[in-house]
Design a protein around this motif. Structure first.
Motif, PDB file in Angstrom:
ATOM      1  N   ARG A 154      57.007  54.995  71.298  1.00 55.50           N
ATOM      2  CA  ARG A 154      57.763  53.853  70.833  1.00 55.50           C
ATOM      3  C   ARG A 154      59.081  54.323  70.267  1.00 55.50           C
ATOM      4  O   ARG A 154      59.113  55.262  69.462  1.00 55.50           O
ATOM      5  N   GLY A 155      60.155  53.725  70.727  1.00 55.42           N
ATOM      6  CA  GLY A 155      61.468  54.130  70.243  1.00 55.42           C
ATOM      7  C   GLY A 155      62.566  53.309  70.882  1.00 55.42           C
ATOM      8  O   GLY A 155      62.358  52.133  71.224  1.00 55.42           O
ATOM      9  N   PHE A 156      63.718  53.907  71.081  1.00 62.28           N
ATOM     10  CA  PHE A 156      64.891  53.194  71.576  1.00 62.28           C
ATOM     11  C   PHE A 156      65.582  54.010  72.664  1.00 62.28           C
ATOM     12  O   PHE A 156      65.676  55.238  72.569  1.00 62.28           O
ATOM     13  N   TYR A 157      66.041  53.318  73.683  1.00 64.49           N
ATOM     14  CA  TYR A 157      66.914  53.895  74.699  1.00 64.49           C
ATOM     15  C   TYR A 157      68.328  53.409  74.395  1.00 64.49           C
ATOM     16  O   TYR A 157      68.570  52.196  74.290  1.00 64.49           O
ATOM     17  N   ALA A 158      69.243  54.352  74.261  1.00 62.11           N
ATOM     18  CA  ALA A 158      70.638  54.005  73.992  1.00 62.11           C
ATOM     19  C   ALA A 158      71.476  54.346  75.222  1.00 62.11           C
ATOM     20  O   ALA A 158      71.430  55.476  75.720  1.00 62.11           O
ATOM     21  N   PHE A 159      72.225  53.360  75.717  1.00 59.86           N
ATOM     22  CA  PHE A 159      73.050  53.536  76.906  1.00 59.86           C
ATOM     23  C   PHE A 159      74.517  53.287  76.582  1.00 59.86           C
ATOM     24  O   PHE A 159      74.854  52.464  75.719  1.00 59.86           O
ATOM     25  N   ASN A 160      75.380  53.989  77.314  1.00 56.20           N
ATOM     26  CA  ASN A 160      76.774  53.596  77.397  1.00 56.20           C
ATOM     27  C   ASN A 160      76.893  52.688  78.610  1.00 56.20           C
ATOM     28  O   ASN A 160      76.298  52.958  79.654  1.00 56.20           O
ATOM     29  N   VAL A 161      77.647  51.594  78.481  1.00 51.25           N
ATOM     30  CA  VAL A 161      77.745  50.614  79.564  1.00 51.25           C
ATOM     31  C   VAL A 161      79.210  50.334  79.863  1.00 51.25           C
ATOM     32  O   VAL A 161      79.989  50.046  78.959  1.00 51.25           O
ATOM     33  N   ASN A 162      79.586  50.430  81.133  1.00 48.59           N
ATOM     34  CA  ASN A 162      80.892  49.960  81.579  1.00 48.59           C
ATOM     35  C   ASN A 162      80.792  49.573  83.044  1.00 48.59           C
ATOM     36  O   ASN A 162      79.792  49.870  83.714  1.00 48.59           O
ATOM     37  N   GLY A 214      78.469  51.973  85.207  1.00 49.88           N
ATOM     38  CA  GLY A 214      77.212  51.269  84.986  1.00 49.88           C
ATOM     39  C   GLY A 214      76.549  51.746  83.708  1.00 49.88           C
ATOM     40  O   GLY A 214      77.196  51.874  82.659  1.00 49.88           O
ATOM     41  N   PHE A 215      75.250  52.049  83.776  1.00 47.80           N
ATOM     42  CA  PHE A 215      74.483  52.487  82.609  1.00 47.80           C
ATOM     43  C   PHE A 215      74.391  54.015  82.590  1.00 47.80           C
ATOM     44  O   PHE A 215      73.962  54.637  83.564  1.00 47.80           O
ATOM     45  N   THR A 216      74.787  54.608  81.471  1.00 48.04           N
ATOM     46  CA  THR A 216      74.648  56.050  81.284  1.00 48.04           C
ATOM     47  C   THR A 216      73.804  56.280  80.040  1.00 48.04           C
ATOM     48  O   THR A 216      74.175  55.844  78.939  1.00 48.04           O
ATOM     49  N   LEU A 217      72.672  56.953  80.191  1.00 46.38           N
ATOM     50  CA  LEU A 217      71.777  57.181  79.063  1.00 46.38           C
ATOM     51  C   LEU A 217      72.424  58.126  78.060  1.00 46.38           C
ATOM     52  O   LEU A 217      72.763  59.261  78.382  1.00 46.38           O
ATOM     53  N   LYS A 218      72.612  57.641  76.842  1.00 50.75           N
ATOM     54  CA  LYS A 218      73.173  58.468  75.776  1.00 50.75           C
ATOM     55  C   LYS A 218      72.083  59.260  75.067  1.00 50.75           C
ATOM     56  O   LYS A 218      72.313  60.368  74.593  1.00 50.75           O
ATOM     57  N   GLY A 219      70.883  58.659  74.985  1.00 53.18           N
ATOM     58  CA  GLY A 219      69.799  59.362  74.320  1.00 53.18           C
ATOM     59  C   GLY A 219      68.591  58.477  74.093  1.00 53.18           C
ATOM     60  O   GLY A 219      68.670  57.254  74.192  1.00 53.18           O
ATOM     61  N   LYS A 220      67.466  59.111  73.829  1.00 53.48           N
ATOM     62  CA  LYS A 220      66.218  58.422  73.474  1.00 53.48           C
ATOM     63  C   LYS A 220      65.901  58.777  72.026  1.00 53.48           C
ATOM     64  O   LYS A 220      65.918  59.952  71.653  1.00 53.48           O
ATOM     65  N   ILE A 221      65.607  57.759  71.238  1.00 52.64           N
ATOM     66  CA  ILE A 221      65.314  57.963  69.824  1.00 52.64           C
ATOM     67  C   ILE A 221      63.845  57.653  69.601  1.00 52.64           C
ATOM     68  O   ILE A 221      63.411  56.504  69.746  1.00 52.64           O
ATOM     69  N   THR A 222      63.068  58.663  69.260  1.00 52.00           N
ATOM     70  CA  THR A 222      61.624  58.504  69.109  1.00 52.00           C
ATOM     71  C   THR A 222      61.277  58.015  67.710  1.00 52.00           C
ATOM     72  O   THR A 222      61.722  58.580  66.707  1.00 52.00           O
ATOM     73  N   HIS A 223      60.466  56.961  67.653  1.00 54.75           N
ATOM     74  CA  HIS A 223      59.953  56.472  66.373  1.00 54.75           C
ATOM     75  C   HIS A 223      58.448  56.682  66.254  1.00 54.75           C
ATOM     76  O   HIS A 223      57.927  56.756  65.153  1.00 54.75           O
ATOM     77  N   PHE A 224      57.746  56.739  67.367  1.00 55.83           N
ATOM     78  CA  PHE A 224      56.299  56.965  67.352  1.00 55.83           C
ATOM     79  C   PHE A 224      55.924  57.617  68.677  1.00 55.83           C
ATOM     80  O   PHE A 224      56.344  57.167  69.733  1.00 55.83           O
ATOM     81  N   ASN A 225      55.150  58.681  68.611  1.00 58.74           N
ATOM     82  CA  ASN A 225      54.755  59.388  69.829  1.00 58.74           C
ATOM     83  C   ASN A 225      53.408  60.037  69.595  1.00 58.74           C
ATOM     84  O   ASN A 225      53.311  61.160  69.126  1.00 58.74           O
TER      85      ASN A 225
END
Length: 732
Positions: free
Chosen positions: A655-663, A667-678
């Motif tokens: 469980r966490g967040f996917y952060a993208f740069n968008v233009n 299109g969508f470029t993955l900036k990073g995955k932030i883990t909150h629960f694993n």
């Protein structure tokens, strides 16, 4: 045909009984005695309209309200005739009850404590960075959420606790205060608004009251639901103070904040033995009794729906209550509140509908001589109701006896087709969404109009206001011998009169998402593929400009700019059995520059089957900022596995967040995955939110806030919210 002429004739016999007559009159059977209708069926029925009406009335007394509800309740338990929605009818005005009696409720007024004055000349906070706020539908119309932030602080409610966090700067972020509100056990703080240094906190409560039934002597308990709106001054973060505590009768439905005014919608049952009229109380003990309005149209279920408007920085408060079905989906613009719900037809309407069906679907399918005989019988004023039906029954039996087996079968097929067509038309006329429009101006509330549109709504994004036009998208569906499903767009004027429509879009599919953007509507429907429609709304005659068919579907559409739309939903594929299999979370970027040929510029699929995101059901879980180029979406991934011996093992959860740069170029470029629960098993669930302050991305889940640099997503800091060992003090 005027339905009033048909009093006393029931086609339950004609519809259900036709097949029985067919069996009885088959070659191996002899004609049998006609079916006898119970005498009470022929009691004089009451005529009521189920058609839409613009008329709104105000109850002038509690006695008038009580009698209205008693009458409505009796109609749901008696034989009654309702004007046919298929063949029209005259609207009957509401009954006039005795007026002039004051509401049987106390109205003691006591002085109110003053709120601290709002300092409009407070120092500017220009030295603090830019920040994001809750993802809302309408600009300047804030929506409540469990997390709110400004350029320095974040406020979170969970359970009975309010947590105040000094979030900026991220490197030194800390929890300033975790404080409890004294609310009933088992209840939770639901949502909040943030306005400068004021919070408005909502929660549910229940109150036990007693009353003595008419001519009785023993008190009877009634449990009434209450919705609380608490205004808290958080100027001193370590010592917040409750300024006001409004309690409103009813369940919390929704709320909006425009400027310094809050609009709260609550719903409560009417309690037919003795209606509990909604009241607004303050912690000081004062009580406000809203005016109660009603409509002529009968409803199967009545509720009190109360709109309460109050100022955050002043003493103003106002409320109005409407007796109608329970409020469902709401839409709020800067000028109006629209309350909608699915139309509920009184039970007896369906009973008497069989009568209308007989004379307007079955009889016209009979041979002409049989029709003429039945009409002559019904026109004979010397016959009683039961005598009329007995003769009609004889005519039917005589008609069937004269037919060969094949002709009889053909006739019944013709009748059944007529019944199917009739029932479909009835469903079209009764499966509707009711819309009420209430104008708002500060704490002033003015009822404007009522309307009905065919079909059902998906959610609040199915509605939009543009200038003096209200636009609404619905799905119509009818189930029976023949099934129908299609989608519609309706345009209504300032008085909710229909001025335009586009119907039967994407047959056999239903709406999965909609987004109104200026003069366009973007709509996604789904059955096996995802048609993405571009619909023109520049005039009162909506039209489809273009569509794109791709696998998967979008549950939520979000504007990127004038010619680009972000879609978030699920990917799909066809399985080996020819069915549709749902896969991971799908994020699409649509280019609608050429409205006739929209294209999918880019698509990203996250995870496999079982992957989900709160954004699919709650738009407030999404963070998107075009200038920052950031899109943050909460993701929940679950992987099931089995031990070698096929025994079940705990699923692995991420469980966490996917952060993208968008233009629009990359299109969508993955900036990073932030883990909150694993881990395996399940974590405590509160909800997931993202926001930014300056160049820091804040992600929040059940027990954790993480702070990551927006440029390279490296972690700056994190805070855990729960500390079970700490004693939580309660706010005064």
């Amino acid at each position: 045909m005027n339905i009033k002429i048909l009093i006393g004739v029931i086609t339950a016999i004609a519809v259900a009984g036709i097949l029985g007559i067919y069996i009885a009159l088959s070659p191996s059977n002899q004609p049998q005695t006609p079916y006898t209708i119970p005498p009470q069926i022929f009691d004089e029925p009451k005529i009521v309209s189920i058609d839409d009406t613009q008329q709104v009335r105000k109850f002038e007394s509690y006695d008038e309200l009580t009698k209205f509800l008693q009458s409505a309740q009796s109609l749901n338990n008696q034989y009654a005739i309702y004007e046919s929605p298929v063949h029209g009818g005259i609207v009957r005005t509401g009954s006039q009850w005795n007026s002039g009696v004051q509401m049987e409720l106390d109205s003691q007024l006591t002085p109110r404590p003053s709120l601290p004055p709002h300092d409009a000349n407070a120092p500017s906070r220009a030295d603090f960075p830019s920040y994001s706020t809750t993802n809302i539908q309408v600009q300047n119309v804030d929506e409540p959420d469990f997390l709110k932030n400004d350029d320095k602080y974040a406020y979170i409610v969970s359970g009975d606790k309010l947590t105040i966090i000094e979030a900026y700067p991220a490197e030194s972020a800390k929890i300033i205060l975790k404080i409890g509100l004294d609310i009933p056990q088992g209840q939770s703080l639901q949502n909040i608004f943030l306005n400068k240094d004021r919070l408005v906190v909502f929660y549910q409560d229940y109150k036990e009251t007693e009353y003595i039934p008419e001519y009785g002597f023993t008190p009877t308990k009634i449990y009434a639901s209450l919705s609380h709106a608490v205004i808290i001054d958080v100027t001193d973060k370590e010592n917040p103070k409750i300024l006001k505590d409004y309690s409103i009768t009813g369940y919390y439905n929704n709320a909006r904040m425009i400027g310094d005014s809050v609009y709260l919608i609550t719903t409560n049952d009417v309690n037919y033995p003795r209606p509990i009229v909604p009241l607004i109380r303050e912690s000081s003990g004062i009580m406000i009794t809203p005016d109660v309005f009603y409509f002529d149209n009968p409803e199967q279920y009545y509720n009190f729906n109360t709109i309460t408007a109050f100022g955050i920085f002043n003493e103003t408060i106002n409320a109005e209550t409407f007796l109608m079905s329970g409020a469902g989906t709401i839409y709020v613009s800067e000028s109006n509140i629209y309350i909608t719900y699915q139309k509920n037809i009184p039970y007896n309407y369906y009973r008497t509908l069989e009568q209308d069906r007989f004379f307007n679907a079955i009889v016209p399918a009979l041979p002409q001589d049989a029709q003429n005989k039945i009409k002559a019988v019904m026109a004979d004023s010397t016959l009683t109701h039961q005598e009329k039906w007995n003769r009609v029954s004889d005519i039917l039996q005589e008609t069937y006896n004269k037919l060969s087996s094949s002709d009889r079968s053909s006739l019944f097929e013709k009748i059944q087709n007529a019944i199917n067509d009739y029932d479909t038309k009835v469903q079209q006329d009764t499966f509707k969404t009711v819309v009420h429009k209430i104008a708002i101006d500060g704490t002033n509330l003015t009822y404007v109009a009522k309307a009905e549109v065919p079909g059902r709504l998906l959610n609040q994004f199915s509605m939009d206001e543009s200038g003096n036009r209200f636009r609404i998208a619905t799905t119509s569906e009818f189930w029976g011998t023949r099934n129908y499903m299609y989608n519609n767009v309706y345009v209504l004027d300032a008085n909710l009169r229909q001025v335009g429509a586009l119907e039967k879009i994407a047959p056999d599919e239903s709406i999965y998402s909609t987004r109104f953007m200026n003069d366009r509507l973007y709509m996604v429907t789904f059955k096996r593929i995802d048609p993405f429609f571009v619909i023109d709304l520049s005039t009162d005659s909506p039209k489809v400009l273009g569509e794109l068919k791709i696998p998967g579907y979008s549950n939520y559409l979000h504007p990127y700019d004038q010619n680009h739309v972000i879609g978030i939903g699920k990917e799909t594929k066809e399985n080996q059995h020819g069915g549709i299999e749902t896969l991971g979370v799908k994020i699409s970027l649509f280019d609608v520059t050429d409205v006739r040929r929209p294209v999918e510029l880019d698509v990203v699929t996250i995870g496999k089957q079982g992957t989900d995101s709160e954004v699919l059901s709650d738009h407030k879980a999404l963070l998107f900022d075009k200038e920052k180029g950031i899109l943050s979406i909460p993701i929940w991934e679950q992987e099931h596995d089995y031990a070698p011996n096929r025994q079940y093992v705990e699923p692995k959860i991420w469980r966490g967040f996917y952060a993208f740069n968008v233009n629009t170029v990359d299109g969508f470029t993955l900036k990073g995955k932030i883990t909150h629960f694993n881990s395996t098993g399940y974590d405590y669930y509160m909800g997931s939110r993202s926001f930014y302050i300056g160049d820091v991305l804040y992600t929040v889940s059940s027990n954790l806030m993480k702070m990551n640099d927006l440029s390279d997503m490296h972690e700056i800091n994190q805070l855990k919210f729960r500390d079970e060992a700490k004693i939580i003090r309660y706010i005064d």
